[in-house]
Design a protein around this motif. Structure first.
Motif, PDB file in Angstrom:
ATOM      1  N   ALA A 148       0.828  -1.197   0.000  1.00  0.00           N
ATOM      2  CA  ALA A 148       0.000   0.000   0.000  1.00  0.00           C
ATOM      3  C   ALA A 148       0.867   1.254   0.000  1.00  0.00           C
ATOM      4  N   LEU A 149       1.726   1.346   0.979  1.00  0.00           N
ATOM      5  CA  LEU A 149       2.591   2.522   1.116  1.00  0.00           C
ATOM      6  C   LEU A 149       3.951   2.049   1.602  1.00  0.00           C
ATOM      7  N   ILE A 150       4.967   2.585   1.009  1.00  0.00           N
ATOM      8  CA  ILE A 150       6.311   2.114   1.330  1.00  0.00           C
ATOM      9  C   ILE A 150       6.707   2.479   2.767  1.00  0.00           C
ATOM     10  N   ILE A 151       6.449   3.725   3.159  1.00  0.00           N
ATOM     11  CA  ILE A 151       6.947   4.199   4.454  1.00  0.00           C
ATOM     12  C   ILE A 151       6.342   3.433   5.638  1.00  0.00           C
ATOM     13  N   PRO A 152       5.001   3.276   5.713  1.00  0.00           N
ATOM     14  CA  PRO A 152       4.459   2.476   6.819  1.00  0.00           C
ATOM     15  C   PRO A 152       4.997   1.057   6.810  1.00  0.00           C
ATOM     16  N   GLY A 153       5.170   0.495   5.621  1.00  0.00           N
ATOM     17  CA  GLY A 153       5.726  -0.857   5.523  1.00  0.00           C
ATOM     18  C   GLY A 153       7.119  -0.916   6.095  1.00  0.00           C
ATOM     19  N   LEU A 154       7.914   0.102   5.767  1.00  0.00           N
ATOM     20  CA  LEU A 154       9.285   0.194   6.274  1.00  0.00           C
ATOM     21  C   LEU A 154       9.284   0.280   7.796  1.00  0.00           C
ATOM     22  N   LEU A 155       8.417   1.183   8.314  1.00  0.00           N
ATOM     23  CA  LEU A 155       8.351   1.372   9.761  1.00  0.00           C
ATOM     24  C   LEU A 155       7.875   0.096  10.450  1.00  0.00           C
ATOM     25  N   TYR A 156       6.866  -0.563   9.855  1.00  0.00           N
ATOM     26  CA  TYR A 156       6.318  -1.777  10.451  1.00  0.00           C
ATOM     27  C   TYR A 156       7.380  -2.876  10.480  1.00  0.00           C
ATOM     28  N   SER A 157       8.136  -2.991   9.373  1.00  0.00           N
ATOM     29  CA  SER A 157       9.210  -3.987   9.331  1.00  0.00           C
ATOM     30  C   SER A 157      10.243  -3.707  10.415  1.00  0.00           C
ATOM     31  N   LEU A 158      10.614  -2.425  10.554  1.00  0.00           N
ATOM     32  CA  LEU A 158      11.592  -2.046  11.569  1.00  0.00           C
ATOM     33  C   LEU A 158      11.080  -2.396  12.962  1.00  0.00           C
ATOM     34  N   TRP A 159       9.788  -2.074  13.212  1.00  0.00           N
ATOM     35  CA  TRP A 159       9.197  -2.356  14.520  1.00  0.00           C
ATOM     36  C   TRP A 159       9.204  -3.853  14.798  1.00  0.00           C
ATOM     37  N   ARG A 160       8.802  -4.634  13.789  1.00  0.00           N
ATOM     38  CA  ARG A 160       8.745  -6.079  14.000  1.00  0.00           C
ATOM     39  C   ARG A 160      10.123  -6.645  14.296  1.00  0.00           C
ATOM     40  N   GLN A 161      11.116  -6.224  13.501  1.00  0.00           N
ATOM     41  CA  GLN A 161      12.447  -6.798  13.663  1.00  0.00           C
ATOM     42  C   GLN A 161      13.103  -6.333  14.964  1.00  0.00           C
ATOM     43  N   SER A 162      12.758  -5.109  15.404  1.00  0.00           N
ATOM     44  CA  SER A 162      13.405  -4.589  16.610  1.00  0.00           C
ATOM     45  C   SER A 162      12.742  -5.114  17.869  1.00  0.00           C
ATOM     46  N   THR A 163      11.546  -5.691  17.732  1.00  0.00           N
ATOM     47  CA  THR A 163      10.875  -6.204  18.927  1.00  0.00           C
ATOM     48  C   THR A 163      10.884  -7.727  18.961  1.00  0.00           C
ATOM     49  N   ARG A 164      11.791  -8.322  18.187  1.00  0.00           N
ATOM     50  CA  ARG A 164      11.901  -9.783  18.224  1.00  0.00           C
ATOM     51  C   ARG A 164      12.279 -10.219  19.627  1.00  0.00           C
ATOM     52  N   ARG A 165      11.646 -11.293  20.088  1.00  0.00           N
ATOM     53  CA  ARG A 165      11.926 -11.774  21.429  1.00  0.00           C
ATOM     54  C   ARG A 165      12.550 -13.154  21.363  1.00  0.00           C
ATOM     55  N   LYS A 166      13.411 -13.427  22.311  1.00  0.00           N
ATOM     56  CA  LYS A 166      13.968 -14.765  22.414  1.00  0.00           C
ATOM     57  C   LYS A 166      12.949 -15.656  23.102  1.00  0.00           C
ATOM     58  N   VAL A 167      12.661 -16.786  22.500  1.00  0.00           N
ATOM     59  CA  VAL A 167      11.727 -17.709  23.125  1.00  0.00           C
ATOM     60  C   VAL A 167      12.377 -19.072  23.286  1.00  0.00           C
ATOM     61  N   CYS A 168      11.881 -19.792  24.279  1.00  0.00           N
ATOM     62  CA  CYS A 168      12.369 -21.121  24.598  1.00  0.00           C
ATOM     63  C   CYS A 168      12.075 -22.072  23.441  1.00  0.00           C
ATOM     64  N   PRO A 169      13.088 -22.810  22.953  1.00  0.00           N
ATOM     65  CA  PRO A 169      12.835 -23.749  21.861  1.00  0.00           C
ATOM     66  C   PRO A 169      11.997 -24.943  22.308  1.00  0.00           C
ATOM     67  N   ALA A 170      11.932 -25.177  23.621  1.00  0.00           N
ATOM     68  CA  ALA A 170      11.181 -26.328  24.109  1.00  0.00           C
ATOM     69  C   ALA A 170       9.701 -26.017  24.300  1.00  0.00           C
ATOM     70  N   CYS A 171       9.382 -24.884  24.924  1.00  0.00           N
ATOM     71  CA  CYS A 171       7.978 -24.619  25.230  1.00  0.00           C
ATOM     72  C   CYS A 171       7.468 -23.327  24.606  1.00  0.00           C
ATOM     73  N   GLY A 172       8.355 -22.535  24.002  1.00  0.00           N
ATOM     74  CA  GLY A 172       7.894 -21.338  23.299  1.00  0.00           C
ATOM     75  C   GLY A 172       7.664 -20.132  24.195  1.00  0.00           C
ATOM     76  N   SER A 173       7.972 -20.247  25.502  1.00  0.00           N
ATOM     77  CA  SER A 173       7.783 -19.111  26.394  1.00  0.00           C
ATOM     78  C   SER A 173       8.900 -18.089  26.225  1.00  0.00           C
ATOM     79  N   ALA A 174       8.537 -16.822  26.368  1.00  0.00           N
ATOM     80  CA  ALA A 174       9.543 -15.763  26.284  1.00  0.00           C
ATOM     81  C   ALA A 174      10.065 -15.466  27.682  1.00  0.00           C
ATOM     82  N   THR A 175      10.373 -16.526  28.427  1.00  0.00           N
ATOM     83  CA  THR A 175      10.784 -16.354  29.821  1.00  0.00           C
ATOM     84  C   THR A 175      12.205 -16.845  30.023  1.00  0.00           C
TER      85      THR A 175
END
Ligand SMILES: [Zn+2]
Length: 111
Positions: free
Chosen positions: A63-90
């Motif tokens: 739709a629009l390049i700029i919101p897409g860019l910002l959304y991608s940045l937000w998603r990648q910068s808020t990646r969380r480490k999660v447990c490979p066994a149970c999926g919890s971010a703890t």
């Protein structure tokens, strides 16, 4: 399909951009041992999940390049480490007083 001609380079740019950010973030990946406070599993290779949705990301880019860019940045910068066994971010560092305490308390999550 004249209108789709601009879509291919755009998608290529998106793929390179998202891939690049992901590669940059994974370079920063810590090599420390982590322990999951939910299931007790220990890992030095936590999985990471991004918040938000890939579908929204694609729609915003189309739709629009700029919101897409910002959304991608937000998603990648808020990646969380999660447990490979149970999926919890703890996950906490195992090499800390709290981490060692957890390791003793919780059953070994070897499976
Ligand atoms: Zn876990």
């Amino acid at each position: 399909m004249e209108s789709l001609r601009w879509l291919i380079p755009l998608l290529a740019v998106v793929a390179i951009f998202v891939g690049g950010i992901r590669a940059l973030l994974s370079l920063r990946r810590s090599e420390e041992s982590l322990i999951c406070t939910t299931c007790g599993a220990e890992t030095d290779m936590p999985q990471s999940t991004a918040r938000g949705s890939f579908a929204i990301e694609v729609v915003l880019w189309l739709a629009l390049i700029i919101p897409g860019l910002l959304y991608s940045l937000w998603r990648q910068s808020t990646r969380r480490k999660v447990c490979p066994a149970c999926g919890s971010a703890t996950l906490i560092l195992a090499d800390t007083p709290d981490g060692r305490k957890r390791a003793e308390q919780l059953p070994k999550g070897k499976s």
